[in-house]
Structures are given as C-alpha cells and as structure tokens.
Scaffold this motif. Sequence first.
Motif, mmCIF file in Angstrom:
data_model
loop_
_atom_site.group_PDB
_atom_site.id
_atom_site.type_symbol
_atom_site.label_atom_id
_atom_site.label_comp_id
_atom_site.label_asym_id
_atom_site.label_seq_id
_atom_site.Cartn_x
_atom_site.Cartn_y
_atom_site.Cartn_z
ATOM 1 N N LEU A 3 1.062 -0.976 0.179
ATOM 2 C CA LEU A 3 0.036 -0.361 0.199
ATOM 3 C C LEU A 3 0.646 1.246 0.164
ATOM 4 C CD1 LEU A 3 -2.892 1.026 0.023
ATOM 5 C CD2 LEU A 3 -2.466 1.450 2.927
ATOM 6 N N THR A 4 2.398 1.302 0.316
ATOM 7 C CA THR A 4 3.004 2.347 0.791
ATOM 8 C C THR A 4 3.821 3.015 -0.776
ATOM 9 O OG1 THR A 4 3.588 1.869 3.555
ATOM 10 C CG2 THR A 4 5.186 2.982 1.764
ATOM 11 N N ARG A 6 2.195 1.526 -3.153
ATOM 12 C CA ARG A 6 1.281 2.336 -4.170
ATOM 13 C C ARG A 6 0.844 3.682 -4.048
ATOM 14 N NH1 ARG A 6 -4.834 1.870 -4.308
ATOM 15 N NH2 ARG A 6 -4.736 3.061 -2.535
ATOM 16 N N ASN A 7 0.763 3.718 -2.631
ATOM 17 C CA ASN A 7 0.496 5.344 -2.088
ATOM 18 C C ASN A 7 1.359 6.343 -3.523
ATOM 19 O OD1 ASN A 7 -1.974 3.991 -1.228
ATOM 20 N ND2 ASN A 7 -1.802 4.947 0.261
ATOM 21 N N ALA A 8 2.447 5.608 -2.423
ATOM 22 C CA ALA A 8 4.130 6.891 -2.654
ATOM 23 C C ALA A 8 4.337 7.233 -4.420
ATOM 24 C CB ALA A 8 4.965 6.089 -2.275
ATOM 25 N N ILE A 10 1.876 6.676 -6.729
ATOM 26 C CA ILE A 10 0.499 7.938 -6.916
ATOM 27 C C ILE A 10 0.351 8.925 -6.181
ATOM 28 C CG2 ILE A 10 -2.235 8.295 -6.494
ATOM 29 C CD1 ILE A 10 -2.788 5.001 -6.166
ATOM 30 N N ALA A 11 0.746 9.351 -5.000
ATOM 31 C CA ALA A 11 1.541 10.722 -5.140
ATOM 32 C C ALA A 11 2.783 11.766 -5.632
ATOM 33 C CB ALA A 11 2.388 10.424 -3.290
ATOM 34 N N LEU A 12 3.729 11.101 -5.897
ATOM 35 C CA LEU A 12 4.627 11.287 -7.130
ATOM 36 C C LEU A 12 4.194 11.619 -8.710
ATOM 37 C CD1 LEU A 12 7.457 11.481 -7.373
ATOM 38 C CD2 LEU A 12 8.066 9.495 -8.101
ATOM 39 N N VAL A 14 0.673 12.766 -8.578
ATOM 40 C CA VAL A 14 0.065 13.568 -8.594
ATOM 41 C C VAL A 14 0.704 15.051 -7.894
ATOM 42 C CG1 VAL A 14 -1.435 15.023 -6.084
ATOM 43 C CG2 VAL A 14 -2.206 12.594 -6.964
ATOM 44 N N THR A 15 2.012 14.997 -6.971
ATOM 45 C CA THR A 15 2.760 15.458 -7.220
ATOM 46 C C THR A 15 3.115 16.465 -8.389
ATOM 47 O OG1 THR A 15 3.969 15.320 -5.134
ATOM 48 C CG2 THR A 15 5.166 16.201 -6.177
ATOM 49 N N LEU A 18 0.705 18.432 -9.874
ATOM 50 C CA LEU A 18 -0.022 19.424 -9.224
ATOM 51 C C LEU A 18 1.383 20.688 -9.540
ATOM 52 C CD1 LEU A 18 -0.144 18.843 -5.704
ATOM 53 C CD2 LEU A 18 -2.177 20.212 -6.655
ATOM 54 N N ILE A 19 2.235 20.263 -9.653
ATOM 55 C CA ILE A 19 3.870 21.097 -10.030
ATOM 56 C C ILE A 19 3.799 21.785 -11.312
ATOM 57 C CG2 ILE A 19 5.755 21.554 -10.782
ATOM 58 C CD1 ILE A 19 6.903 20.030 -8.423
ATOM 59 N N VAL A 22 0.807 24.491 -11.530
ATOM 60 C CA VAL A 22 1.322 25.874 -11.150
ATOM 61 C C VAL A 22 1.793 26.706 -12.594
ATOM 62 C CG1 VAL A 22 3.179 26.685 -9.441
ATOM 63 C CG2 VAL A 22 1.565 25.178 -8.948
ATOM 64 N N ALA A 23 2.736 25.241 -12.611
ATOM 65 C CA ALA A 23 3.487 26.542 -14.089
ATOM 66 C C ALA A 23 3.146 26.612 -15.109
ATOM 67 C CB ALA A 23 4.378 24.514 -14.868
ATOM 68 N N VAL A 26 1.226 30.165 -14.008
ATOM 69 C CA VAL A 26 2.252 31.303 -13.943
ATOM 70 C C VAL A 26 2.441 31.181 -15.355
ATOM 71 C CG1 VAL A 26 4.599 32.071 -13.187
ATOM 72 C CG2 VAL A 26 3.063 30.660 -11.193
ATOM 73 N N PHE B 16 5.228 16.484 -1.854
ATOM 74 C CA PHE B 16 5.118 15.462 -2.024
ATOM 75 C C PHE B 16 3.952 14.688 -1.429
ATOM 76 C CE2 PHE B 16 6.692 10.702 -1.308
ATOM 77 C CZ PHE B 16 6.523 9.734 -2.203
ATOM 78 N N SER B 19 0.613 15.060 -1.046
ATOM 79 C CA SER B 19 0.682 14.157 -1.857
ATOM 80 C C SER B 19 -0.042 12.706 -1.449
ATOM 81 C CB SER B 19 1.780 14.184 -3.429
ATOM 82 O OG SER B 19 1.183 15.578 -3.594
ATOM 83 N N PHE B 20 0.724 12.333 -0.596
ATOM 84 C CA PHE B 20 1.022 11.067 -0.039
ATOM 85 C C PHE B 20 0.044 10.876 0.968
ATOM 86 C CE2 PHE B 20 2.528 7.852 3.226
ATOM 87 C CZ PHE B 20 2.892 7.271 2.127
ATOM 88 N N VAL B 23 -3.553 10.818 -0.653
ATOM 89 C CA VAL B 23 -3.839 9.538 -1.807
ATOM 90 C C VAL B 23 -4.277 8.533 -0.453
ATOM 91 C CG1 VAL B 23 -2.440 7.331 -2.661
ATOM 92 C CG2 VAL B 23 -2.109 10.261 -3.835
ATOM 93 N N PHE B 351 6.904 31.528 -9.694
ATOM 94 C CA PHE B 351 6.927 29.347 -9.607
ATOM 95 C C PHE B 351 6.497 29.543 -8.562
ATOM 96 C CE2 PHE B 351 8.281 25.150 -10.274
ATOM 97 C CZ PHE B 351 7.511 24.420 -10.554
#
Lengths: 221, 415
Positions: A3-4, A6-8, A10-12, A14-15, A18-19, A22-23, A26, B16, B19-20, B23, B351
């Motif tokens: 689970l960790t 998998r979540n990491a 997905i979080a990557l 999402v990050t 997000l970036i 934002v880019a 801007v 990150f 986000s973690f 999620v 940014f």
Amino acid sequence: MSLTLRNALIALGVTIALIATVAYAVQYLNQQRVADLTAIEDQISIDTLSLDTQFSLLEAAPCANAASSTDLTGALADLGDRLAYAEGQLGSENAQVLRLKEQYSLLEIRDYLVTKQLAAACGTHPVTVLYFYSNAGDCADCAKAGYALSYLRDTYPKLRVYSFDYNLSLGALSTLISLDHVQNTLPAFVINGKASYGFTDLATLEKQFPKGSLATTTAAK
Amino acid sequence: MGTALIVYPFLFLALFFESFILVTLLSKPARATRARKPATNDDALPAVAVIVPCWNEGETLVATTESVLALDYPALKLEVVLVDNASTDDTPRIMERYRENPRVRLVHESKQGKHHAVNAGIAATSAEFIGCLDADSFVAPDALREAIVSFDDPRVAATTAAMSVHAPDTILRHMQNAEYIFGIILRHALATVNGIHVTPGPFSLYRRSVVDALGGFQFGYQTEDMEMALRLQRAGYRIDSAPRARVYTKAPATLPKLVKQRVRWTSGFLRNVLGEYRGLVGRRQYGALGIIVLPLGFLAIASGLLLTGLAVVRMWDMISTAIAVRSGIPFSYAWVPPVSHFDWFYLPGTFFVGLGVATLIISVGMIIAGKRLSKTPGSLGLGIVSYAFLYGLVAPLWLAQSAFDVTFGKKRGWR
C-alpha cells in the motif's frame, strides 16, 4: 505491491501534476501580463501616432494638443512601471520583454520628439530628462537614480522623464545616444539636452536641472 | 537561480508528502477506519487502566482525573492510576482526595522521569490495556470507546487519540490548535500505512502484553512516548490512530515555554532517531516509517533551518537595498505606502510563490478535514491564519536550538 509503495507512486504522479498545474498557471498569468502590456502599448502607439498626425495637420495651430501630449507621458510612465515589473518577473533576457522594451523605447523617443516640436511651436519650456540605465549588473547606482527620478516625476507631473536601457539593441535608441553624445558611464542623464553622469543623491541631481525649472512646474504633493 | 535550486527540492518534497497523505486518506483502509464504529458491547470491552504521571501538576490534576472518571466506559473495567513523580508542589496532597475512590489508585514514584512514573503505574494494575494521559489533558467522554476498537486488530500494539488545544485563548494557542488538528489527519493517514513515530502523551493506549514484552517504558531523552513508539515499530507491531477519540491538552501560553517544549520534542526526535533507532531510517522493511516519515522528518528540520537562513539573508538584502535606494528621498514619498487600488497585474505570480501557495492550500484543507473528521468543537479561523503566517516565523527558533543542543550535547530541563 504494498500500500505504501502504491500510494507513494500515485503521490508522485499527483505531485508532478500539481507542479505542472502551478507552472501552467504562472505561465498563463505571465502571458496575460504580456498581453496587457501589449494592449497598453498598442493604445499608446495609436495615441502617439494620432497626436503626431494632428500636429502635422494643424501646423498653424498645434498648441491645442499640448495637453493630450502630457496625458500620454503619464500613460508612458505607467507602462514603464509595468514593464519594469514584468521584466523582474520574466527576466531581462525574455524575448517578449525585450520586444516590449524596444517598442516602449520607440514610443518614448516619439513622445520626446513630439514634446520638443510642441515646445518649439508653442514657446513652452518643458523640462525633459533622458535617463540611461543598465540592468547588466554594471551600474551600482542605477536603482537609486531610477527611484530618485520616479520621485521627481511623481512630484512634478510636468517633468518628462524618459528611461532607456543603454544596452538595448535598437537602431533609434543608438541614434539618440549618438546624437546626444551619451557615453557609456551609467547612470547617465540628459536634462534639457545637457548630459551628466553618475548619481550621488537627490539634492545633487536636482542641481543639474535648469535653475527654477522644478519650482515652476506644478507640484503634485 | 542558485537559491531556487536549493529551495525547489524542499518544496517538491513538501508537496510530495502532502500528496502522499491525501492519496492515503482516500485509500480503502483509511476509509474503513473512518467507517469504524465505537465499541458498544460492554461485555466485550477489555479492562483499561489510565495512568496519569504527575510532576508538579497540582493545577490541572483534578480536571484531568475527573475527565477520565467521566469516560463512558463500564466502571468495573476502568481504573485511574495517579502517579506522583516526586512532585514538589501540592500534587501529592491533591491526589489524596481520591484515596477513598475505588476506581483510583495512588502511586508514588521517587525516581524522576516519565518512564519511571509510567512503569510504576503499569506495575500497580493488571489491566489488559494501558492508557497514558498527561496530567494537563482532558478526555472527551466517548474517547475510550472510540480508541479501544483499534485493538480489534491483533497486530496493533498502540493507538493515538485526536488531540487539540484546550480552550485556546491566545494567538499562540490558536496556532498550536490548528497544528494539533493538522496532526489528527496526518496520524490518521500515517496509521493506515503504519508510519506513526510517536504515541503522544495525551491519551495514547497500549496493549499491555506488548509493553511488558518489550521491557516497559525506557528513558527516551524526555520524549519517552516517541521512544516507545519507535521500539514498537522496530519490533514489528502496528500503531493505529483513533481520529474521533478527542483529547484536549493545555498548550504553552508564551513563546519561551512553547520553544522549550518544542526543543524537547525536536531534540528528542533527533537523539532517538540518530541514536538507537538509526536502523529504522531508509529501511524498506519499516515501510512508510522508514522510507518516508523519518527521512522527511530530518529533511523538515534541515529545510526549516536552511529556508529560514535564506529568508533572513534575502530579507536583509531587500531591506538594506530599500534603505540605500530611498536615502535622501523625502520620508512621505519613500516610506508611506501610496493609496492605490487593486491591480492584478502586480500579483507576484512566480513559480516559487505558486508552489508555496499550493502547499499552504493543501495544508489548510487538511486542517479543516482534521477538524471535521474528529468533530473537534470550536472555531478554526484564527488558528489557520496564525498557523499560516506565524508558524514559519517561530518554528526556526526551536529548530535552531534543537540542532545546537544535539550537536553540542546540551541537555535542558523538562519545563
């Protein structure tokens, strides 16, 4: 897959999303800024051309246009402030910023020439300042000089300050520099045609102005 | 550009981590935890002893004890163990009020240290589950029923509660309240992936058999709760979180007291994790704790110090430039802000600002989610504002002092 992990992963994703968002935001904001500047420049360009054309058409009585020329100078000053802010945000090497600066410099030169023509035709005595600066890191006193001129411009609205990036590659600007014999010793000022160099303080700068010229203009504050 | 290269990796890691957490909050196990109901079958409830270690806690001891006695839990299955740990105030005298109460045990432990006090409390009871409650904290009536269900999973050795600040009345306490409520959602998410590294003093529950098997509480650089949590993790147990088991704690009212408390926490983290529990860091076998939580804990301290240093240098540069540029210009023009209307053109849309705003928005969202999930009463407006604008200014104080203390081996008192 745990689970960790998998979540990491997905979080990557999402990050990164997000970036990227934002880019994009801007970039969008900066594009809107440039579009805003372009619109203002277009308007000033039309106004300048209109004034210039009126001046030619009404050679017999051009002095009625003096007021609108003053309004244009104020709009130019506002545009200059915005352009300086955009340059700080986007960088002085940004192609759009450079293009806008070139257009802005052309507008300034045009307004400067119209002002001189009006003065000659109408017998007025405007105080004009051509201010040459550099953003290349080789002008330690340019920030101070620019701020002092902003103060003078805001305090004496009839004072006409035209700022130029000395290093801008623009034919008309090079011609102006050579016509006024402005040396590459910055900051440089051409006050009513007389060149001076360097900046120490406001009081010293004020002494460069023709005697009584600041006092005779209308103070804003 | 050089500064950006230093700052952006930290901002990336902050995003990150958030986000973690997001999620993980949306994952099936987290949803299952949120759907969990409090224990209702009284016959099936286990015996619980709530230990209240006291060192000069005369001011709040009665309220704390009364809140435990008021817990909605079968009276025969709940006892309170008040442990006086060599107090010099009126704590022993106040404890005597409960001498005749059959649900309260009084213990005096002369060896100073929270671990000695808690161990003495454990020795005085035979309860199957142990609750630890700092003597400046107060539990909500349903907190124990909410928390005890964590142990339905036999792998769970401890569970944490939903902490918030008791009656926040100053900006500093409102700030801490928002931070604590942020902690509720963080622990809820991290518990899902067994990433909790501290079982806080305000109402954490332990499976007694596991605590006994691991040798009871030990010295942990004034962060014995953290030491125990790390030991449980190293032994392969799970630490759960009960996001609706509300507990209210008194937070430091002044900046010096807050800094002292946080220096204790931060230096305790550094000393424990750099010392006996170094083997947990970066090890895949410890899952989220080893790969994400502990490494990011170090990075959070490092980034807090580094970013503060950069901000101070940048601020100094800006101020000195502003002074130099404005020197000789009349004060009324140079230093009095002009009256101007809003102009979107001058919005600082870099940014860096964008990433910072995104991080802040997610943080605020999680604080609000933490409040809703835990059903913590009270207003959060002032807390969020003070957390957003004040926390970053005061946190470097304890980060710097903690780094100094750990580097030079300096020890400080509890209060």
